[in-house]
Design an enzyme around this catalytic site. Structure first.
Site, mmCIF file in Angstrom:
data_model
loop_
_atom_site.group_PDB
_atom_site.id
_atom_site.type_symbol
_atom_site.label_atom_id
_atom_site.label_comp_id
_atom_site.label_asym_id
_atom_site.label_seq_id
_atom_site.Cartn_x
_atom_site.Cartn_y
_atom_site.Cartn_z
ATOM 1 N N SER A 1 -61.371 106.856 63.390
ATOM 2 C CA SER A 1 -61.553 107.279 62.163
ATOM 3 C C SER A 1 -60.340 106.683 61.348
ATOM 4 O O SER A 1 -59.255 106.323 61.709
ATOM 5 C CB SER A 1 -61.368 108.823 62.286
ATOM 6 N N CYS B 1 -70.568 103.556 62.996
ATOM 7 C CA CYS B 1 -69.638 103.138 61.956
ATOM 8 C C CYS B 1 -70.430 102.070 60.984
ATOM 9 O O CYS B 1 -69.955 101.780 59.750
ATOM 10 C CB CYS B 1 -68.393 102.225 62.193
ATOM 11 N N PHE C 1 -65.596 107.820 70.174
ATOM 12 C CA PHE C 1 -66.736 108.376 70.856
ATOM 13 C C PHE C 1 -68.211 107.610 70.858
ATOM 14 O O PHE C 1 -68.979 107.802 71.694
ATOM 15 C CB PHE C 1 -67.021 109.855 70.866
ATOM 16 N N GLU D 1 -61.854 110.779 74.523
ATOM 17 C CA GLU D 1 -61.922 111.859 75.920
ATOM 18 C C GLU D 1 -63.230 112.659 75.676
ATOM 19 O O GLU D 1 -63.585 113.530 76.456
ATOM 20 C CB GLU D 1 -60.617 112.808 75.476
ATOM 21 N N GLU E 1 -67.183 110.768 55.098
ATOM 22 C CA GLU E 1 -68.058 110.150 55.953
ATOM 23 C C GLU E 1 -68.611 111.103 56.744
ATOM 24 O O GLU E 1 -67.854 111.892 57.444
ATOM 25 C CB GLU E 1 -67.191 109.239 56.912
ATOM 26 N N LYS F 1 -57.304 103.555 76.504
ATOM 27 C CA LYS F 1 -57.300 104.825 76.408
ATOM 28 C C LYS F 1 -58.683 105.105 75.784
ATOM 29 O O LYS F 1 -58.851 105.310 74.439
ATOM 30 C CB LYS F 1 -56.456 105.570 75.479
HETATM 31 P P1 NAD Z 1 -61.492 109.526 66.190
HETATM 32 O O1 NAD Z 1 -60.478 108.942 65.296
HETATM 33 O O2 NAD Z 1 -61.350 111.201 66.361
HETATM 34 O O3 NAD Z 1 -60.947 108.892 67.694
HETATM 35 C C1 NAD Z 1 -60.525 107.842 68.015
HETATM 36 C C2 NAD Z 1 -59.618 107.840 69.048
HETATM 37 O O4 NAD Z 1 -58.249 108.411 68.609
HETATM 38 C C3 NAD Z 1 -59.821 108.534 70.324
HETATM 39 O O5 NAD Z 1 -59.550 107.894 71.495
HETATM 40 C C4 NAD Z 1 -58.950 110.005 70.228
HETATM 41 O O6 NAD Z 1 -58.607 110.386 71.354
HETATM 42 C C5 NAD Z 1 -57.773 109.551 69.324
HETATM 43 N N1 NAD Z 1 -57.652 110.581 68.579
HETATM 44 C C6 NAD Z 1 -58.148 111.778 67.940
HETATM 45 N N2 NAD Z 1 -57.540 112.318 67.164
HETATM 46 C C7 NAD Z 1 -56.267 111.934 67.259
HETATM 47 C C8 NAD Z 1 -54.847 112.306 66.629
HETATM 48 N N3 NAD Z 1 -54.934 113.487 65.807
HETATM 49 N N4 NAD Z 1 -53.846 111.591 66.892
HETATM 50 C C9 NAD Z 1 -53.918 110.579 67.749
HETATM 51 N N5 NAD Z 1 -55.040 109.957 68.370
HETATM 52 C C10 NAD Z 1 -56.299 110.661 67.988
HETATM 53 O O7 NAD Z 1 -62.878 108.904 65.965
HETATM 54 P P2 NAD Z 1 -64.162 109.433 66.570
HETATM 55 O O8 NAD Z 1 -64.505 110.536 66.042
HETATM 56 O O9 NAD Z 1 -64.175 109.214 68.151
HETATM 57 O O10 NAD Z 1 -65.067 108.150 66.174
HETATM 58 C C11 NAD Z 1 -65.832 108.355 65.028
HETATM 59 C C12 NAD Z 1 -64.925 107.384 63.939
HETATM 60 O O11 NAD Z 1 -64.863 106.026 64.427
HETATM 61 C C13 NAD Z 1 -65.807 107.269 62.561
HETATM 62 O O12 NAD Z 1 -64.814 107.419 61.600
HETATM 63 C C14 NAD Z 1 -66.409 105.890 62.468
HETATM 64 O O13 NAD Z 1 -66.662 105.538 61.649
HETATM 65 C C15 NAD Z 1 -65.322 105.131 63.168
HETATM 66 N N6 NAD Z 1 -65.754 103.796 63.879
HETATM 67 C C16 NAD Z 1 -65.397 102.781 63.388
HETATM 68 C C17 NAD Z 1 -65.938 101.617 63.792
HETATM 69 C C18 NAD Z 1 -65.386 100.352 62.946
HETATM 70 O O14 NAD Z 1 -65.620 99.181 63.853
HETATM 71 N N7 NAD Z 1 -65.169 100.385 61.798
HETATM 72 C C19 NAD Z 1 -66.718 101.572 64.956
HETATM 73 C C20 NAD Z 1 -66.800 102.877 65.686
HETATM 74 C C21 NAD Z 1 -66.399 103.998 64.949
#
Ligand code: NAD
Length: 501
Positions: free
Chosen positions: A231, A286, A154, A181, A386, A178
């Site tokens: 994440s 991040c 997000f 959401e 985090e 994808k």
């Molecule tokens: P998230 O992991 O919750 O979601 C990422 C994606 O995974 C979304 O598209 C979501 O729909 C999907 N998802 C969520 N829960 C899921 C599950 N249980 N099973 C399968 N798919 C699932 O991450 P977020 O909250 O959207 O973003 C924040 C996180 O992203 C932080 O940890 C941040 O550090 C990380 N991030 C990392 C980078 C990098 O380059 N290292 C860049 C941006 C964000």
């Protein structure tokens, strides 16, 4: 508006924006006001399979499309993104919360990748060695691999999708995206512009959803490579599941980035940089800096850091002069507030409490003001987890080496920064620090696309990073050709059963 009267976010399947037939929907909510902006579907299995099938079919012709034709689409695309920058930023701020200038930055850092994709001609070239044996040449082709997929978070709903599909498609692949959401609207507008730029039907497809969509991407036999950003928990799941299914996977994941401040640093510049990187985007980057290590005399800078933090303006992202917008959701606000409470319980000193700021006109927004803890130790939950909010943990160290050892003991390796005027200290840091992206007086060292994003250790699974040269290797299969041509009158000698060429 009732939930059914808000606009619905469409799927993109085979060049058509289609309404999902699903029964499962989720609201897209403005985090400054709680206004429901749209509703996003959790696509059905049939819809998701249709998106992959469209991408698989389109690959047959797209993979053979000349480099120039592919590149020109991205030349046009970058122009369209520039022309629509204000609209894109406004959409992004409405659904994600960050300030308008920061939203433009989000789009701009993605735009840079699109510009880079327009150079695909020079990026996707193989190598040739002449006369590797008598009359034998060897050369490589970097060929597209097929249907690739991207799963995005997000926090950068413009930049991160643009890390993925432009380079994958420029390399001759087709794509299934994808988006998060939580904030899919700006992503969808970027997808519309991509079609306007000339991406043919089926080459780019979009599905929406959560766990089921992600698992389908990991399992579908026609998807050859998966790019994930999000994440650590979900990224690890995606990496393991996609790899077990024989796919390439690259997963950029969670972080806990530290800055080191040496007492010889330029004080005002350093404080400004620390505050921008810790609290900008409400700490939801991040590459944010949620931990600062003050070395020696720099420990005396804490009161000034706190005073400066108090001057940051917390308000809705659309309001001019805002420094810190709302966090993305009510549940994010609850999580961050809970972690602040835990920090106090576990003995950290709350030197600036940003909870429950007053934001006139936006009383329902998910706001947390800048929050600073000192006396933080490695056992505390606020250090181990985090937080992904505007919460800065301050740690003291006696020397640069002690600070380096502290960072190297943390499992994450996304980014780090050192503030100093000493070239020798900077070089020592660069050599000894075990983190993939290093800033020297640069707080958020996200590389431009001439390079690749290179987080490391627990912040990344997979060898190759997004965009730049590394992603060309990720999105292509190297085919190595070894060839020899015989003259008409070459009658050949004895059969050779040795291994030489
Ligand atoms: P998230 O992991 O919750 O979601 C990422 C994606 O995974 C979304 O598209 C979501 O729909 C999907 N998802 C969520 N829960 C899921 C599950 N249980 N099973 C399968 N798919 C699932 O991450 P977020 O909250 O959207 O973003 C924040 C996180 O992203 C932080 O940890 C941040 O550090 C990380 N991030 C990392 C980078 C990098 O380059 N290292 C860049 C941006 C964000």
């Amino acid at each position: 508006m009732t939930s059914s009267s808000v606009p619905s976010v469409k799927l993109l399947i085979n060049g058509e924006f289609v309404e999902s037939r699903t029964q499962q929907w989720r609201d897209v909510v403005n985090p400054a006001t709680q206004e429901v902006l749209a509703r996003v579907p959790f696509a059905t299995q049939d819809e998701m399979n249709a998106a992959v099938a469209a991408a698989q079919e389109a690959f047959k012709t797209w993979r053979k499309t000349p480099i120039g034709a592919r590149a020109r689409i991205f030349l046009k695309y970058q122009q369209l993104i520039r022309e629509n920058m204000k609209e894109l930023a406004a959409l992004l701020t409405a659904e994600q919360g960050k300030t308008l200038p920061d939203a433009e930055g989000d789009v701009f850092r993605g735009l840079e990748v699109v510009e880079h994709a327009a150079n695909i001609g020079t990026l996707q070239m193989g190598e040739l060695a002449n006369n590797v044996a008598n009359g034998v040449d060897t050369y490589t082709l970097l060929q597209p691999i097929g249907v690739c997929a991207g799963i995005t978070p997000f926090n950068f709903p413009a930049m991160i999708p643009l890390w993925m599909f432009p380079m994958a498609i420029a390399c001759g692949n087709t794509f299934v995206l994808k988006p998060s959401e939580q904030d899919p609207l700006v992503t969808m507008r970027l997808v519309e512009l991509a079609l306007e730029a000339g991406i043919p039907k089926g080459v780019l497809n979009v599905i929406h959803g959560g766990v089921d969509a992600v698992n389908l991407i990991c399992d579908h036999p026609d998807i050859k490579a998966v790019s994930f950003v999000g994440s650590t928990k979900v990224g690890t799941h995606v990496y393991n599941r996609a790899s077990l299914n024989g796919k390439r996977a690259q997963c950029m994941m969670g972080a806990k980035n530290h800055a080191i401040v040496l007492p010889d640093a330029n004080k005002q510049q350093t404080l400004n940089n620390l505050l921008g990187a810790s609290f900008g985007a409400a700490g939801q980057r991040c590459m944010a800096l949620p931990v600062v290590i003050l070395v020696g005399e720099a420990q005396n800078w804490l009161p000034d850091l706190v005073e400066k933090a108090k001057t940051l303006k917390v308000n809705a992202g659309i309001e001019p002069g805002t420094d810190i917008g709302p966090v993305v959701s009510c549940s994010a606000l609850d999580r961050i507030s809970g972690l602040i409470a835990t920090g106090i319980e576990e003995g950290a000193k709350l030197v600036l409490d940003g909870r429950n700021p007053k934001v006139p006109g936006y009383e329902d927004g998910n706001f947390v003001g800048p929050t600073i803890f000192s006396g933080v130790t490695t056992e505390m939950t606020i250090y181990r987890e985090e937080i992904f909010g505007p919460v800065l943990c301050v740690v003291n160290a006696a020397s640069l080496d002690e600070a380096i050892a502290f960072i190297n003991a943390n499992p994450n390796g996304n980014g780090t920064a050192l503030f100093t005027r000493s070239g020798a200290a900077a070089r020592h840091f660069q050599e000894e620090i075990d983190v993939g992206q290093v800033g020297i007086n640069v707080p958020i060292p996200v590389p431009v696309p001439l390079f690749s994003f290179s987080g490391s250790r627990a912040s990344k699974l997979g060898d190759l990073g997004p965009y730049g040269k590394q992603v060309v290797l990720f999105y292509t299969q190297t085919k190595t050709i070894t060839q020899r041509w015989f003259d008409e009158d070459d009658v050949g000698g004895a059969v050779n059963t040795t291994i030489t060429l």
